[in-house]
Write an enzyme that holds these catalytic residues in place. Sequence first.
Site, short mmCIF file in Angstrom:
data_model
loop_
_atom_site.label_atom_id
_atom_site.label_comp_id
_atom_site.label_asym_id
_atom_site.label_seq_id
_atom_site.Cartn_x
_atom_site.Cartn_y
_atom_site.Cartn_z
CE LYS A 114 -1.86 1.69 3.97
NZ LYS A 114 -1.46 3.11 4.15
CG ASN A 115 2.48 2.81 3.51
OD1 ASN A 115 1.29 3.08 3.34
ND2 ASN A 115 3.01 2.71 4.71
NE ARG A 173 0.28 10.48 10.01
CZ ARG A 173 0.00 9.40 9.31
NH1 ARG A 173 -1.20 8.87 9.35
NH2 ARG A 173 0.91 8.86 8.53
CB CYS A 228 -5.62 11.12 11.35
SG CYS A 228 -3.97 10.51 11.50
NE ARG A 231 -0.03 12.61 7.29
CZ ARG A 231 0.50 13.79 7.52
NH1 ARG A 231 -0.23 14.75 8.01
NH2 ARG A 231 1.75 14.01 7.25
NE ARG A 284 -7.30 4.81 5.23
CZ ARG A 284 -6.54 5.70 5.84
NH1 ARG A 284 -6.82 6.08 7.06
NH2 ARG A 284 -5.50 6.21 5.23
CG ASP A 343 2.63 1.86 9.64
OD1 ASP A 343 2.23 2.75 10.41
OD2 ASP A 343 2.84 2.07 8.42
C1 UD1 Z 1 4.35 7.05 6.33
C2 UD1 Z 1 3.45 5.86 6.13
C3 UD1 Z 1 2.80 5.45 7.45
C4 UD1 Z 1 3.87 5.24 8.52
C5 UD1 Z 1 4.80 6.44 8.60
C6 UD1 Z 1 5.97 6.21 9.54
C7 UD1 Z 1 2.66 6.10 3.86
C8 UD1 Z 1 1.53 6.42 2.96
N1 UD1 Z 1 2.41 6.19 5.18
O1 UD1 Z 1 3.52 8.12 6.77
O2 UD1 Z 1 2.07 4.25 7.24
O3 UD1 Z 1 3.25 5.07 9.77
O4 UD1 Z 1 5.34 6.74 7.29
O5 UD1 Z 1 6.70 5.11 9.14
O6 UD1 Z 1 3.74 5.71 3.43
N2 UD1 Z 1 6.38 14.77 10.57
C9 UD1 Z 1 6.48 16.12 10.86
N3 UD1 Z 1 6.35 17.01 9.83
C10 UD1 Z 1 6.12 16.60 8.53
C11 UD1 Z 1 6.02 15.23 8.25
C12 UD1 Z 1 6.14 14.34 9.30
O7 UD1 Z 1 6.71 16.51 12.00
O8 UD1 Z 1 6.03 17.46 7.63
C13 UD1 Z 1 6.50 13.78 11.67
C14 UD1 Z 1 5.25 12.94 11.83
O9 UD1 Z 1 4.29 13.57 12.64
C15 UD1 Z 1 5.81 11.69 12.45
C16 UD1 Z 1 7.18 11.55 11.79
O10 UD1 Z 1 7.50 12.85 11.31
O11 UD1 Z 1 6.00 11.87 13.83
C17 UD1 Z 1 7.24 10.56 10.65
O12 UD1 Z 1 6.22 10.83 9.73
P1 UD1 Z 1 6.33 10.45 8.19
O13 UD1 Z 1 7.52 9.54 7.99
O14 UD1 Z 1 6.27 11.69 7.38
O15 UD1 Z 1 5.01 9.62 7.98
P2 UD1 Z 1 4.06 9.61 6.71
O16 UD1 Z 1 4.88 9.78 5.47
O17 UD1 Z 1 2.91 10.49 6.95
#
Ligand code: UD1
Length: 421
Positions: free
Chosen positions: A22-23, A122, A117, A93, A400, A308
């Site tokens: 999925k990711n 996030r 969420c 997201r 999902r 996850d």
């Molecule tokens: C992706 C995965 C999700 C997984 C997560 C962490 C997808 C579609 N989703 O989510 O399943 O749980 O990686 O492995 O691939 N953060 C900030 N600012 C930002 C972006 C992130 O502070 O602009 C923080 C987030 O709140 C979190 C951490 O960084 O604490 C990691 O988030 P991130 O790796 O960006 O997760 P996603 O890409 O949203």
Amino acid sequence: MDRFVIRGGAPLAGVIPVSGSKNAGLPIPVAAAILGTTDSRITNVPELQDIHTMARLLRHLGSPVEVGDGVLDIGAADSLNVEAEYDLVRRMRASIYVLGPLLARFGEARVSFPGGCAIGARPVDIHLRGMEALGASIEVEHGFIIAKATKLRGADMSLMGPQGTSVGATANVMMAAVLAEGVTTIRDAAVEPEVADLAGCLTAMGARIEGAGTRTIAIEGVGELHGADYALPPDRIESASYILAGAITRGDIRVRGAERRHLGAVLGKLTEADIWLDWEGKDVRVTVPNGIRSVDVDTGVYPGFPTDVQAQYMGLMCMAQGKARIVENIFTDRFMHALELQRMGADIQINGNVATVTGVDRLTGAPVMASDLRAGMVLVLAGLAAEGETVVSRVYHIDRGYERIEEKLRAAGADIQRVSD
Ligand code: UD1
């Protein structure tokens, strides 16, 4: 709204196949649809709500996308609508992935600000910082992120955030930098396998990327990208979830089509917990000849223990002998499932981002509610292991991210039915 009715207590036995990731399956179609000037075909695509939501978003932008039978056919478009509206973004997201590619190809993107969420705040500040480093102007107006740039320019930047690296920001900036003028260096890049896969697809489309999958990625911008054919890798989180299904029911199953090298941290902890894992190529046999041992876990960015899989692992620890300390370092509020597991007789104490799980002899079936995708999955796992009947509501969260879950589990002997209202 659908519910799962599970009669638990029987060990699983049989083969559970793993679907496409999925990711990886969320950013790759975005790259193909927005950046490609010729058609693309993505294969090994799981049949999931999130994939359909992404396809809807891309169609809404004007990209001809067909999804079915494990294939995403993406037609190239010369111009697209650059606005991703609230109604689509709020559902998922990962919609933020359209920001970088729209900006790079069409000079503008208007993306509804994704909200928080159920697993906590996030933010998207790292994504925006990356776009600004490439020369974009960013404004937030009426709930929309409005990004503009006549031409993006390569830059040297760090994408480090307060919780470490960001998968989404690394992917988003990479999709913008492939068409920027000059060289972009992303430092503190996320090293999750999905980043390397996206780079693999972009490279197949004609992009010049080096170092994806390491902490420093170098991207040399090109004038345009063509389409590509790309097969999604197996889903590492789904693989881990089914390995845990075998373990928690003390069954004897084979998880088919898993990628061992992507599962290192999970396999290490399960081995410590005395779960036996025998690999034959991409098949892993899961058995539990002795009791389950309690083993502490700290979640971390890849190659650390994935956030996850934290919920599903907590389910296993509920049935282990001893006490396990589970520390959630990525999404610090991600313990909603603990309250539901307690309803089934689990002994869990939460203190901030630390859960202490004391194993119990048995869980008992109860009505419970999924609050997010992985929190939903652990309730299914606990239901399979519990005595009596468990009814999991809000199954849409599980749909999902888990393809044909009840079919796959039933084929391994589970008593699980989907009931629609
Ligand atoms: C992706 C995965 C999700 C997984 C997560 C962490 C997808 C579609 N989703 O989510 O399943 O749980 O990686 O492995 O691939 N953060 C900030 N600012 C930002 C972006 C992130 O502070 O602009 C923080 C987030 O709140 C979190 C951490 O960084 O604490 C990691 O988030 P991130 O790796 O960006 O997760 P996603 O890409 O949203």
